[in-house]
Every structure is written in C-alpha cells, then in structure tokens.
Motif scaffolding. Sequence first.
Motif, PDB file in Angstrom:
ATOM      1  N   GLY A   1      29.012  51.537  48.971  1.00  0.00           N
ATOM      2  CA  GLY A   1      30.404  50.976  50.192  1.00  0.00           C
ATOM      3  C   GLY A   1      29.081  49.751  49.680  1.00  0.00           C
ATOM      4  N   GLY A   2      30.370  48.838  49.632  1.00  0.00           N
ATOM      5  CA  GLY A   2      29.850  47.298  49.866  1.00  0.00           C
ATOM      6  C   GLY A   2      30.472  45.898  50.214  1.00  0.00           C
ATOM      7  N   MET A   3      30.780  44.744  50.625  1.00  0.00           N
ATOM      8  CA  MET A   3      31.204  43.887  51.248  1.00  0.00           C
ATOM      9  C   MET A   3      30.841  42.942  50.542  1.00  0.00           C
ATOM     10  N   CYS A   4      32.748  41.498  50.196  1.00  0.00           N
ATOM     11  CA  CYS A   4      32.451  40.382  49.798  1.00  0.00           C
ATOM     12  C   CYS A   4      32.489  39.308  51.816  1.00  0.00           C
ATOM     13  N   PHE A   5      31.769  38.756  51.745  1.00  0.00           N
ATOM     14  CA  PHE A   5      31.783  37.335  52.397  1.00  0.00           C
ATOM     15  C   PHE A   5      32.110  36.514  52.196  1.00  0.00           C
ATOM     16  N   SER A   6      33.379  35.427  52.590  1.00  0.00           N
ATOM     17  CA  SER A   6      33.139  33.969  52.488  1.00  0.00           C
ATOM     18  C   SER A   6      34.098  34.010  53.518  1.00  0.00           C
ATOM     19  N   SER A   7      34.457  32.031  53.870  1.00  0.00           N
ATOM     20  CA  SER A   7      34.831  31.309  54.225  1.00  0.00           C
ATOM     21  C   SER A   7      35.747  30.187  53.808  1.00  0.00           C
ATOM     22  N   ASP A   8      36.396  31.004  52.427  1.00  0.00           N
ATOM     23  CA  ASP A   8      36.981  29.956  51.539  1.00  0.00           C
ATOM     24  C   ASP A   8      38.543  30.898  52.144  1.00  0.00           C
ATOM     25  N   ASP A   9      39.698  30.332  52.183  1.00  0.00           N
ATOM     26  CA  ASP A   9      41.026  30.965  52.754  1.00  0.00           C
ATOM     27  C   ASP A   9      41.736  32.161  51.381  1.00  0.00           C
ATOM     28  N   SER A  10      41.834  31.224  49.956  1.00  0.00           N
ATOM     29  CA  SER A  10      42.169  31.206  49.252  1.00  0.00           C
ATOM     30  C   SER A  10      41.758  32.389  48.471  1.00  0.00           C
TER      31      SER A  10
ATOM     32  N   CYS B   1      27.699  38.962  48.629  1.00  0.00           N
ATOM     33  CA  CYS B   1      28.300  40.003  48.201  1.00  0.00           C
ATOM     34  C   CYS B   1      27.327  41.135  48.979  1.00  0.00           C
ATOM     35  N   THR B   2      27.297  42.383  49.846  1.00  0.00           N
ATOM     36  CA  THR B   2      26.191  43.270  50.171  1.00  0.00           C
ATOM     37  C   THR B   2      26.769  44.534  49.716  1.00  0.00           C
ATOM     38  N   SER B   3      25.807  45.698  49.786  1.00  0.00           N
ATOM     39  CA  SER B   3      25.778  46.622  49.359  1.00  0.00           C
ATOM     40  C   SER B   3      25.224  47.511  50.460  1.00  0.00           C
ATOM     41  N   PHE B   4      25.986  48.840  50.940  1.00  0.00           N
ATOM     42  CA  PHE B   4      25.504  49.815  52.044  1.00  0.00           C
ATOM     43  C   PHE B   4      25.586  51.503  51.201  1.00  0.00           C
TER      44      PHE B   4
ATOM     45  N   THR C   1      27.882  46.583  43.387  1.00  0.00           N
ATOM     46  CA  THR C   1      28.383  46.388  42.089  1.00  0.00           C
ATOM     47  C   THR C   1      29.888  45.760  42.324  1.00  0.00           C
ATOM     48  N   ASP C   2      30.596  46.698  42.993  1.00  0.00           N
ATOM     49  CA  ASP C   2      32.289  46.103  43.053  1.00  0.00           C
ATOM     50  C   ASP C   2      32.430  45.007  43.233  1.00  0.00           C
ATOM     51  N   ALA C   3      31.375  44.531  44.779  1.00  0.00           N
ATOM     52  CA  ALA C   3      31.385  43.320  45.714  1.00  0.00           C
ATOM     53  C   ALA C   3      31.668  42.045  44.553  1.00  0.00           C
TER      54      ALA C   3
ATOM     55  N   MET D   1      40.733  37.829  46.364  1.00  0.00           N
ATOM     56  CA  MET D   1      39.986  38.749  46.464  1.00  0.00           C
ATOM     57  C   MET D   1      39.947  40.462  47.177  1.00  0.00           C
ATOM     58  N   ARG D   2      40.990  39.459  48.704  1.00  0.00           N
ATOM     59  CA  ARG D   2      41.094  40.974  49.439  1.00  0.00           C
ATOM     60  C   ARG D   2      42.506  41.763  47.573  1.00  0.00           C
ATOM     61  N   SER D   3      43.199  40.620  47.472  1.00  0.00           N
ATOM     62  CA  SER D   3      44.187  41.562  45.950  1.00  0.00           C
ATOM     63  C   SER D   3      43.513  42.000  45.005  1.00  0.00           C
ATOM     64  N   ILE D   4      42.105  41.591  44.188  1.00  0.00           N
ATOM     65  CA  ILE D   4      42.122  41.861  43.592  1.00  0.00           C
ATOM     66  C   ILE D   4      40.872  43.957  43.799  1.00  0.00           C
ATOM     67  N   ARG D   5      40.571  43.892  45.127  1.00  0.00           N
ATOM     68  CA  ARG D   5      40.266  44.574  45.452  1.00  0.00           C
ATOM     69  C   ARG D   5      41.280  46.028  45.493  1.00  0.00           C
ATOM     70  N   LEU D   6      42.755  45.859  45.338  1.00  0.00           N
ATOM     71  CA  LEU D   6      43.794  46.883  45.905  1.00  0.00           C
ATOM     72  C   LEU D   6      44.480  46.140  44.355  1.00  0.00           C
ATOM     73  N   HIS D   7      44.136  46.560  43.481  1.00  0.00           N
ATOM     74  CA  HIS D   7      44.840  46.633  41.989  1.00  0.00           C
ATOM     75  C   HIS D   7      46.132  45.173  41.775  1.00  0.00           C
ATOM     76  N   GLY D   8      45.339  44.808  42.028  1.00  0.00           N
ATOM     77  CA  GLY D   8      45.945  43.310  42.087  1.00  0.00           C
ATOM     78  C   GLY D   8      47.093  42.956  42.925  1.00  0.00           C
ATOM     79  N   LYS D   9      47.538  43.501  43.865  1.00  0.00           N
ATOM     80  CA  LYS D   9      48.374  43.595  44.899  1.00  0.00           C
ATOM     81  C   LYS D   9      49.025  41.794  45.003  1.00  0.00           C
ATOM     82  N   GLY D  10      49.761  41.874  45.709  1.00  0.00           N
ATOM     83  CA  GLY D  10      50.504  40.838  45.858  1.00  0.00           C
ATOM     84  C   GLY D  10      51.391  40.946  47.430  1.00  0.00           C
ATOM     85  N   SER D  11      52.384  40.485  47.354  1.00  0.00           N
ATOM     86  CA  SER D  11      52.909  40.579  48.997  1.00  0.00           C
ATOM     87  C   SER D  11      53.297  41.854  49.351  1.00  0.00           C
ATOM     88  N   HIS D  12      53.313  43.286  48.827  1.00  0.00           N
ATOM     89  CA  HIS D  12      53.354  44.626  48.751  1.00  0.00           C
ATOM     90  C   HIS D  12      52.747  45.523  47.653  1.00  0.00           C
ATOM     91  N   LYS D  13      52.772  47.156  48.328  1.00  0.00           N
ATOM     92  CA  LYS D  13      51.631  47.741  46.887  1.00  0.00           C
ATOM     93  C   LYS D  13      51.845  47.357  46.025  1.00  0.00           C
TER      94      LYS D  13
END
Length: 390
Positions: A212-221, A197-200, A59-61, A226-238
């Motif tokens: 658990g789940g996972m997002c897959f993409s070949s698009d760098d940006s 998006c998959t689910s575990f 669902t989060d994915a 998505m990595r940022s959204i997963r971690l509270h919208g993080k920028g270059s540090h926590k």
Amino acid sequence: MEFIDLAFQQKRIRGKIGEHIEAVLNHGQYIMGPEVAALEKELGQYVGTKHAISCASGTDALLIALMARGIGPGDAVLTTPFTFIATAEVISLLGATPVYVDIERKTYNIDPVQLDRCLSALRSGDTSMYPLPRLAEQREVTPKAIIAVDLFGLPADYSRLDEIAQRNGLFLIEDAAQSFGAELNGRKACTFGDVACTSFFPAKPLGCYGDGGMCFSSDDSLAEIMRSIRLHGKGSHKYENIRIGINGRLDTLQAAILLAKFSLFEEEVRLRQAVAGRYTEFLRSCPSLVTPDVPTGYQSVWAQYSLLARGEAHRDSIMKIMQGKGIPTVIYYPRPLHLQSAFSSLGYREGDFPVSEDCARRIFSLPMHPYLTEGDQDRIVSALLEAAVA
Ligand SMILES: *Cc1c(COP(=O)(O)O)cnc(C)c1O
C-alpha cells in the motif's frame, strides 16, 4: 529475537482488525470502498495536508507523482544513490534519467551543497565539476525534478531543498516511504515538496498486511491529476479516459487494516523514540561506532536505527558476533544504486559518490520496533559493545 516484530502489535489490536475486515466482507466493496476514503481523510489530517491519495504501493506513489509532472524521456531527475531501488527505478521506468547526488555523512540524506554543484554540471555538461550519467555528458537531458529521501525515518533538509528547487524551477518529491510520523521544525513528514509519497509495506513505521502507499499534496490540480492516474487516467466517469494512467488503487481490505493500526500509531512513534533514545544513550560513547545524528528541529520516526562501524571488516565481524548471540542485524543498503547493474547503462563508476560508498561498506541496523523490551535493548547494547571491541 525479531528484527521487526509485527506480532506483538497484532496481539494488541487483533480484535479490532478482525472487526474492520469483517465490515469489508459484509459490505463487499473491495475496490475503493468507504475505508479507502476514511483512511485518506484521517492520514491527510494527521500530517496536515489538503490531499491524501492512497495507492497500491510506495513505488506506485512515486510513479504517480512523476507521471503527474509529465516526467519522461529527455528529463533528468536528481536523487540519492543511498536508498531503496524503488526511488530511482520509477525514474528509469518512465524513460527519464536518474542523476545521482551524494549524501551528507551525518544524516545519510541528499546533500544540498552537492545538489547545487550537480545542477551546474548538468547545465554545462561538465563532468569535471560533478559525476554525471552518460546522456547528461552529451547534454541530452534537462533537469526537471528532485526526489529527496527521508532515509531511515529522518526528513531531508527541506528548507534548503525547497530553495534549490524553486530557484531552478524543479519539481520536488519527498520520498517519505520511511518517514511517515517524523517531523521537521514542527511540520510533519509527508508535507514537504510538491508531492510526498509514503509506503505501507508491512515493515514501514505504518504498515498494512500487504502492499500500500499514499501521495500527499496541497496542490488541487496536481491532486486531481494523481487521482486520475491512479485510476487508469480516468476523466469524469469510469469509462472516460483522458490520460494514460495505471491500476494503482489501494485495496479496501488494506485500508481497513491500516485504520485499525493507525489507532496505535502515535503511541508507537513515542515508543520508537524511546527505544532509539536508549540505544543512543548507551552507544554514543563507544569510540568505534557512529550513532545516528538527529539535527536540531528534526524528529526521526526511526524506520531503522543504523550505525557505522569502523570499516567493512569491522562491520562484518560485529554482525557475525551478534548473529551468534541470536541478535539479528541488517545492512541498509549494501550497494549504492549507481553501482547496481540495473543502472549500468548510466555509466557511473566506483568512486563517483564516495560518502554513499563508504556508508554502504560500514553501515548496519539494529532491531527496531515499538515493542522492543528494555531487556532486549540491554541485551542488544551489551552484545554490540562487546562485538565492537572484539
Ligand atoms: C519501501 C520504500 C519504497 C517503496 O515502497 P513499496 O511500498 O515497497 O513499493 C520507496 N522508497 C523508499 C525509500 C523505501 O524505503
């Protein structure tokens, strides 16, 4: 007999799972520990995509994928009503509007022909062309994305869906919660669309011992967002937050368990295919049942083995007879999403999606897991053949 037996698999790798858990207890990095990165690398390589971003659930994915595209109020997201609630729930959660498109009778997946018709209706607000939700009738929503679902482990028709998405400038999400391990024309599920998006969830083809789940993409940006959204919208540090995100991480312990279970996965996919193949071989000729159709070029991972009975009464009688013989069967899904009260504000009515509604009345699924013995398969098949003509 279990509908999905997870115990046998555990018996095979109990030692390995224990070692992996022990390693986490020893290093103590319960959040984003080394197993998380190792799992992302391994599963990304397996499906053949550049980026694999683990998260807390399927669902989060889906939520992360929609957020990455900036989906919100005023946006329409087209999807199937014949799926698990999570597929459409995330659309509403973001204030966007789910717009349903009926399924193909043979594959239970979203019908590209009807998708095109629905998009034309959305553009003109003409409900005589295709059933639309209330807001869309007033042309207050703009189509932005499609979520296609690989139902029961069979990929949707991505060659046609890609073409429609591109022609209409729509973001395409593959809901591969049930199809990790499946294939379409030699390409693995979880590589279709802009994001997959998959689910575990434990009962999925590759499941952990929690969520658990996972997002897959070949698009760098997209991957970076998505990595940022997963971690509270993080920028270059926590403690630099550059967007609104969520607490969507996968636990290190679940990643460690998945790494142990993944060592069996390819063998298990073959075992699932053998079970499904035998089911179909023995059930295909029964005139009062419809066995699953796997079109040329497709390989299902058989998250479920689902059949259609002649009608609702026939289905209910089959399930009752099977239950009497100690054989569990389950209905996925008894009520299409457009008829769920959670979505009543959309204003859809019974009759809007006749294929989904018909399947919901007739469908049922047989026990399915890699370790179903031939003896059990034979018991299931003969009980079903008897029940179907009773
Ligand atoms: C299971 C499932 C989800 C949600 O996954 P969770 O990990 O349970 O959140 C989404 N879509 C479909 C089609 C599913 O089957």
